[in-house]
Design an enzyme around this catalytic site. Structure first.
Site, PDB file in Angstrom:
ATOM      1  N   LYS A  35       0.843  -1.194   0.000  1.00 17.48           N
ATOM      2  CA  LYS A  35       0.000   0.000   0.000  1.00 17.48           C
ATOM      3  C   LYS A  35       0.877   1.242   0.000  1.00 17.48           C
ATOM      4  CE  LYS A  35      -2.261   1.954   3.660  1.00 17.48           C
ATOM      5  NZ  LYS A  35      -2.304   3.411   3.570  1.00 17.48           N
ATOM      6  N   ASP A  62      -3.493   4.315  -1.911  1.00 16.82           N
ATOM      7  CA  ASP A  62      -4.448   4.832  -0.917  1.00 16.82           C
ATOM      8  C   ASP A  62      -4.508   6.352  -1.044  1.00 16.82           C
ATOM      9  OD1 ASP A  62      -6.179   4.926   1.190  1.00 16.82           O
ATOM     10  OD2 ASP A  62      -4.690   4.462   2.736  1.00 16.82           O
ATOM     11  N   LYS A  64      -7.222   8.252  -1.292  1.00 18.34           N
ATOM     12  CA  LYS A  64      -8.392   8.827  -0.604  1.00 18.34           C
ATOM     13  C   LYS A  64      -8.991   9.993  -1.391  1.00 18.34           C
ATOM     14  CE  LYS A  64      -7.500   7.189   4.048  1.00 18.34           C
ATOM     15  NZ  LYS A  64      -6.206   6.485   3.968  1.00 18.34           N
ATOM     16  N   ASP A  67     -13.489  14.698  -4.437  1.00 22.87           N
ATOM     17  CA  ASP A  67     -13.574  15.963  -5.173  1.00 22.87           C
ATOM     18  C   ASP A  67     -14.788  15.866  -6.087  1.00 22.87           C
ATOM     19  OD1 ASP A  67     -12.906  18.411  -6.551  1.00 22.87           O
ATOM     20  OD2 ASP A  67     -10.806  18.072  -6.052  1.00 22.87           O
ATOM     21  N   THR A 123     -11.928   5.881  10.523  1.00 24.47           N
ATOM     22  CA  THR A 123     -11.962   5.304  11.875  1.00 24.47           C
ATOM     23  C   THR A 123     -11.604   6.354  12.927  1.00 24.47           C
ATOM     24  OG1 THR A 123      -9.748   4.480  11.433  1.00 24.47           O
ATOM     25  CG2 THR A 123     -11.540   2.895  11.278  1.00 24.47           C
ATOM     26  N   ARG A 213       3.487  -0.413  10.512  1.00 22.92           N
ATOM     27  CA  ARG A 213       4.640  -0.375  11.407  1.00 22.92           C
ATOM     28  C   ARG A 213       5.015  -1.706  12.039  1.00 22.92           C
ATOM     29  NH1 ARG A 213       2.081   4.789  14.159  1.00 22.92           N
ATOM     30  NH2 ARG A 213       0.278   3.669  13.339  1.00 22.92           N
TER      31      ARG A 213
HETATM   32  O1  C5P Z   1       1.425   1.285  10.919  1.00 26.99           O
HETATM   33  P1  C5P Z   1      -0.016   0.885  10.835  1.00 26.99           P
HETATM   34  O2  C5P Z   1      -0.203  -0.621  10.708  1.00 26.99           O
HETATM   35  O3  C5P Z   1      -0.856   1.492  11.915  1.00 26.99           O
HETATM   36  O4  C5P Z   1      -0.491   1.491   9.436  1.00 26.99           O
HETATM   37  C1  C5P Z   1      -1.803   1.505   9.061  1.00 26.99           C
HETATM   38  C2  C5P Z   1      -1.945   2.061   7.676  1.00 26.99           C
HETATM   39  O5  C5P Z   1      -3.334   2.043   7.363  1.00 26.99           O
HETATM   40  C3  C5P Z   1      -1.489   3.504   7.502  1.00 26.99           C
HETATM   41  O6  C5P Z   1      -0.969   3.609   6.181  1.00 26.99           O
HETATM   42  C4  C5P Z   1      -2.752   4.312   7.640  1.00 26.99           C
HETATM   43  O7  C5P Z   1      -2.742   5.494   6.886  1.00 26.99           O
HETATM   44  C5  C5P Z   1      -3.797   3.353   7.087  1.00 26.99           C
HETATM   45  N1  C5P Z   1      -5.140   3.549   7.587  1.00 26.99           N
HETATM   46  C6  C5P Z   1      -5.474   3.463   8.932  1.00 26.99           C
HETATM   47  N2  C5P Z   1      -6.750   3.643   9.343  1.00 26.99           N
HETATM   48  C7  C5P Z   1      -7.698   3.906   8.462  1.00 26.99           C
HETATM   49  C8  C5P Z   1      -7.398   3.981   7.096  1.00 26.99           C
HETATM   50  C9  C5P Z   1      -6.092   3.797   6.690  1.00 26.99           C
HETATM   51  O8  C5P Z   1      -4.619   3.203   9.757  1.00 26.99           O
HETATM   52  N3  C5P Z   1      -8.941   4.052   8.873  1.00 26.99           N
END
Ligand code: C5P
Length: 240
Positions: A35, A62, A64, A67, A123, A213
């Site tokens: 992603k 991603d 998002k 527009d 979220t 992460r």
């Molecule tokens: O590091 P981590 O596993 O928290 O990364 C989650 C990824 O998912 C990030 O790229 C974040 O932008 C994305 N994301 C999220 N929550 C959402 C939509 C996307 O954490 N509701």
């Protein structure tokens, strides 16, 4: 569960193309796709999508998008040309905008398979913060409405919290579900509020898991990915 292959989509939230490619090269045999988010799309730019796609795994842009339909269609087309397998667009942008995202992406991808994943409700928004923007529906009801909208215009799926998986399978069971906020047991939640373990999310019906992460900041990302897959044994079949 519609997904039968490796469900891990690694969020490459890094500032440079070099770091993204280095991470992706090491991870490619152990994950289902990559992603790229706004950091890579606005820094190195959309060409990173094609560079990563050449590693042989699907790339999820991603972006998002949100527009007017005409602008979203043009942006979606560019992402399709760049090689995105999936792109995201905010369902809050309305039916015509989502339909334009699907149209633009399909045009841009040509013979390649590509689909739009609708963002139902961020979220980070709870009932109170939604109300402050003038939206009185609960996050659950809003998710249901927007998932129906996404399905009606031909979106392939939705990005959703683990909490909303049941709502999606009730109102639009054909949609692919992509779930962020995943943490293997014992790994820090960082800034995520509602987390689920990989096995927990899969058993509640997720098709793909966005994991950032927990893999990318591990001293050994490939081993971290393999260990996460091992924790899901028995919940997915036919892993590649
Ligand atoms: O590091 P981590 O596993 O928290 O990364 C989650 C990824 O998912 C990030 O790229 C974040 O932008 C994305 N994301 C999220 N929550 C959402 C939509 C996307 O954490 N509701």
């Amino acid at each position: 569960m519609k997904q039968r292959e490796n469900p891990i989509l690694v969020a490459l939230d890094v500032p440079t193309a070099e770091r993204a490619v280095r991470l992706a090269e090491g991870l490619s045999p152990h994950v289902g796709g990559f992603k790229v988010g706004l950091e890579l799309l606005t820094g190195p730019g959309p060409r990173i999508i094609g560079v990563l796609a050449r590693l042989g795994k699907p790339v999820f842009a991603d972006a998002k998008l949100h527009d007017i339909p005409n602008t979203v269609k043009a942006a979606a087309r560019h992402l399709g040309v760049a090689g995105a397998r999936w792109i995201t667009a905010h369902a809050a942008g309305g039916k015509a905008m989502l339909a334009s995202a699907v149209e633009g992406l399909t045009e841009g991808a040509g013979a390649r398979r590509a689909g739009v994943l609708a963002i139902t409700v961020l979220t980070s928004l709870d009932q109170e913060s939604l109300a402050a923007t003038g939206v009185s529906a609960s996050p659950g009801r809003l998710t249901a409405r927007r998932a129906r909208l996404a399905a009606a215009v031909g979106c392939e799926g939705v990005v959703t919290s683990v909490k909303e998986l049941a709502v999606i399978s009730d109102v639009a069971p054909g949609l692919v579900t992509v779930v962020p906020g995943i943490r293997p047991p014992g790994v820090s939640a960082d800034d995520q509020v509602r987390t689920a373990t990989p096995a927990g999310a899969m058993s509640r019906g997720a098709d793909y898991l966005v994991i950032g992460r927990a893999i990318t900041q591990s001293p050994d990302p490939a081993t971290a990915a393999k260990e996460i897959l091992a924790t899901m044994n028995g919940r997915i079949s036919g892993l590649r």
